[in-house]
Design an enzyme around this catalytic site. Structure first.
Site, PDB file in Angstrom:
ATOM      1  N   ILE A  32       0.917  -1.058  -0.129  1.00  0.00           N
ATOM      2  CA  ILE A  32      -0.053   0.149  -0.142  1.00  0.00           C
ATOM      3  C   ILE A  32       1.004   1.441  -0.038  1.00  0.00           C
ATOM      4  CG2 ILE A  32      -0.340   0.335   2.390  1.00  0.00           C
ATOM      5  CD1 ILE A  32      -3.342   0.491   1.931  1.00  0.00           C
ATOM      6  N   HIS A 101       6.071 -11.963   5.611  1.00  0.00           N
ATOM      7  CA  HIS A 101       6.010 -11.600   4.273  1.00  0.00           C
ATOM      8  C   HIS A 101       7.423 -11.281   3.624  1.00  0.00           C
ATOM      9  CE1 HIS A 101       5.747  -8.361   7.046  1.00  0.00           C
ATOM     10  NE2 HIS A 101       6.429  -7.379   6.066  1.00  0.00           N
TER      11      HIS A 101
HETATM   12  P1  AMP Z   1       7.235  -4.752   7.307  1.00  0.00           P
HETATM   13  O1  AMP Z   1       7.688  -3.386   7.667  1.00  0.00           O
HETATM   14  O2  AMP Z   1       8.248  -5.549   6.784  1.00  0.00           O
HETATM   15  O3  AMP Z   1       6.520  -5.603   8.338  1.00  0.00           O
HETATM   16  O4  AMP Z   1       6.309  -4.520   6.034  1.00  0.00           O
HETATM   17  C1  AMP Z   1       4.939  -4.364   6.018  1.00  0.00           C
HETATM   18  C2  AMP Z   1       4.475  -3.639   4.933  1.00  0.00           C
HETATM   19  O5  AMP Z   1       2.865  -3.945   4.873  1.00  0.00           O
HETATM   20  C3  AMP Z   1       4.919  -2.349   4.665  1.00  0.00           C
HETATM   21  O6  AMP Z   1       5.500  -2.168   3.425  1.00  0.00           O
HETATM   22  C4  AMP Z   1       3.305  -1.756   4.477  1.00  0.00           C
HETATM   23  O7  AMP Z   1       3.555  -0.415   3.534  1.00  0.00           O
HETATM   24  C5  AMP Z   1       2.492  -2.899   3.857  1.00  0.00           C
HETATM   25  N1  AMP Z   1       1.091  -2.777   4.289  1.00  0.00           N
HETATM   26  C6  AMP Z   1       0.627  -2.346   5.351  1.00  0.00           C
HETATM   27  N2  AMP Z   1      -0.629  -2.414   5.426  1.00  0.00           N
HETATM   28  C7  AMP Z   1      -0.918  -2.754   4.013  1.00  0.00           C
HETATM   29  C8  AMP Z   1      -2.122  -3.104   3.198  1.00  0.00           C
HETATM   30  N3  AMP Z   1      -3.448  -2.811   3.961  1.00  0.00           N
HETATM   31  N4  AMP Z   1      -2.083  -3.583   2.201  1.00  0.00           N
HETATM   32  C9  AMP Z   1      -0.669  -3.388   1.401  1.00  0.00           C
HETATM   33  N5  AMP Z   1       0.334  -3.462   2.205  1.00  0.00           N
HETATM   34  C10 AMP Z   1       0.181  -3.038   3.377  1.00  0.00           C
END
Ligand code: AMP
Length: 115
Positions: A32, A101
């Site tokens: 996002i 992820h």
């Molecule tokens: P991390 O910092 O590795 O835990 O990455 C989490 C990621 O999830 C970040 O890059 C956010 O931008 C992404 N994120 C959070 N909420 C959403 C969402 N609703 N849809 C898609 N990506 C998201």
């Protein structure tokens, strides 16, 4: 009260996501807040909270996950130009969602080292 993370909710289709790939093992959707022209997250349907927990997982399951990450990157057309796969683990790794992820980042020349 549910302990579901945002990614659990995306997997259950309780909140929307821009899905680019799905099969019985993984779901891939666009980040996002993209950090590159292509920024896709791949989550396993088997639920692990973080990379460190793969130490106790079945090797075949771990292998399938990483194979799917490569498949998704190929399907995004990134093989020619290249890309980076990132997995943040825990606090110092800047993991913000406690659901394993893999980030696929591509579409521009990425810098190294990471911050
Ligand atoms: P991390 O910092 O590795 O835990 O990455 C989490 C990621 O999830 C970040 O890059 C956010 O931008 C992404 N994120 C959070 N909420 C959403 C969402 N609703 N849809 C898609 N990506 C998201």
């Amino acid at each position: 009260m549910s302990n579901d993370t945002i990614f659990d909710k995306i997997l259950k289709k309780q909140i929307p996501a821009a899905v680019v790939y799905e099969d019985d093992q993984v779901l891939a959707f666009r980040d996002i807040t993209p950090q590159a022209p292509t920024h896709v997250l791949v989550i396993p349907k088997l639920r692990w909270e973080r990379f460190a927990h793969l130490a106790d997982a079945q090797a075949a399951d771990v292998g399938v996950f990483f194979q799917r990450v490569a498949t998704v990157a190929t399907s995004l057309g990134l093989d020619g130009s290249g890309y980076r796969v990132v997995i943040n683990n825990g606090r110092d790794g800047q993991q913000t969602v406690e659901y394993l992820h893999a980030h696929i980042l591509g579409g521009r020349a990425l810098t190294w080292p990471p911050g």
